[in-house]
Design a protein around this motif. Sequence first.
Motif: not given
Length: 523
Positions: A423-435, A485-497
């Motif tokens: 799922a290739l998403l923009g940050d604004g797009s992702a927030m519309y349905a992050i649940q 947000l991912a961890q709060g829904h049960g999905v592991p996450g990490r960053r690439a800065t």
Amino acid sequence: MQTVRDVTLSLLRELKMTTVFGNPGSTELPMFCDFPDDFRYVMGLQECVVLGMADGFAQGTRTAALVNLHSSAGVGHALGNLFTAWKNQTPLVVTAGQQARSILPYEPFLFAERAGEFPRPFVKWACEPARAEDVPAAIHRAWAVAMEPPYGPTFVSIPIDDWDRPCPPFAARTIHADRVPAPDAIAACARALDAARAPAIVVGAGVGRDGAWDRVIALAERHNAAVLVAPMSARGSFPEDHPLFAGFLAANQMAIVAGLAGHDVVLALGGPMNLYHMEGHGPHLPPGCDVWLIGDNHAHAAWAPGGTAIVAQCHHALDALLAFPPPPARALPPRPLPPRKAAPPVLDGSAMTDAFVMQELARARAADSIIVEEAPSGRGPMHDYLPILKPDTFYTTASGGLGHGLPAAVGLAMARPGDKVIALLGDGSAMYAIQGLHAAAQWNLPISFLIMKNGRYEALHHFGRHFGMQRLEGTQLPGLDFVALAQGHGVPGRRATAPDELEAALAWTLGATGPTLVEVTID
């Protein structure tokens, strides 16, 4: 005598709609009394997520998906993605609860007023059955209409007290609804292609919906025709590494004319071809260009600004065209016709741009992994650096509305078990349905959520420059933490800065067997 519930569940089993996408409310609960073990209920934490998951599932299975919403409130929440399903031509049977018939005259709490009108015009058919015993017939009709080309969503409102009422048996009927081209019309199109000096084929989402990828390749190679992608096409329809691939048409009147210049015959498949995103001027088609439009949507044929239209499904039309004797050998069309874009430069990672991310994702991913895209400002770099090479591996929204991509990725992963979904998403797009992350975690789906975090609605800044605006209000997105947000829904996450972190993050997420999320900070 059986109940409405008994008969309806038997019908749904016959129609192979045993997966229900929903968010339950009080008026829907009786439907699920003694829910059968061979059915599964997929819960979304908000109704727009429910619709998006069902849309992805239906596209992935190529059959109608069943949605269950809560009265007017739930239908209202879902309307944005219902609009997208309408534009995607996705077959859905959407049901919604209604209050008990005996108290409807008193406008009860959580009832639906004029329920069949509310989801229009974004459904092909809608009703609230006149009698409880008519519910199975209404659902069967909704399924039949949804599965008749052009596919699309339908809607049935069901009062809460209907489910336990007695009901006579009801059996599904066989309905053949294919759209086959008229022989005389397809023969004329074949003659036009045979006589063409420099033909072109424009592929739209209908090619992908109809499973006609290989047939388009065969027709293009037969005629040495350049192949372009229709503006804003929501599906992959041709391999972008093929020698005849000539690029993408922009959703702009003048750009479409320029992109088709030099071609005397154009065959547009699964359109629309003349889809505009901003005002334009002048002709809609190149002068002297003979345009043929083939697709299952009669509305596209009606509002197309020119050309000869044949209403038919792409695979049937291409089978008919390929059945004619091949024309005499034609030399390859001179290049560039249209101007073929040079290969993009290799990026060295000196900056974490969206183009660099696309380049590195293309290197790391398997060619048959599924891309679900909703990163509007990244579409251009994606075209340059992330080619689609295999059939049924690219999906996006045909409506332009946000909030579809993330849950659609969940539905596609459920429809295509064993396939990797990105799922290739923009940050604004992702927030519309992050649940939607919650459902991915609950079902342990192999989805890589890649969030392109640029901290604003970047697509609006592109348009702001078009309108000469130096300042835009309400477009900044500060303070979002997608890993949390991912961890709060049960999905592991990490960053690439930074670029040197991206390779390891992509290897981690693409190698995972369950859902993961990578937040990529874009310069």
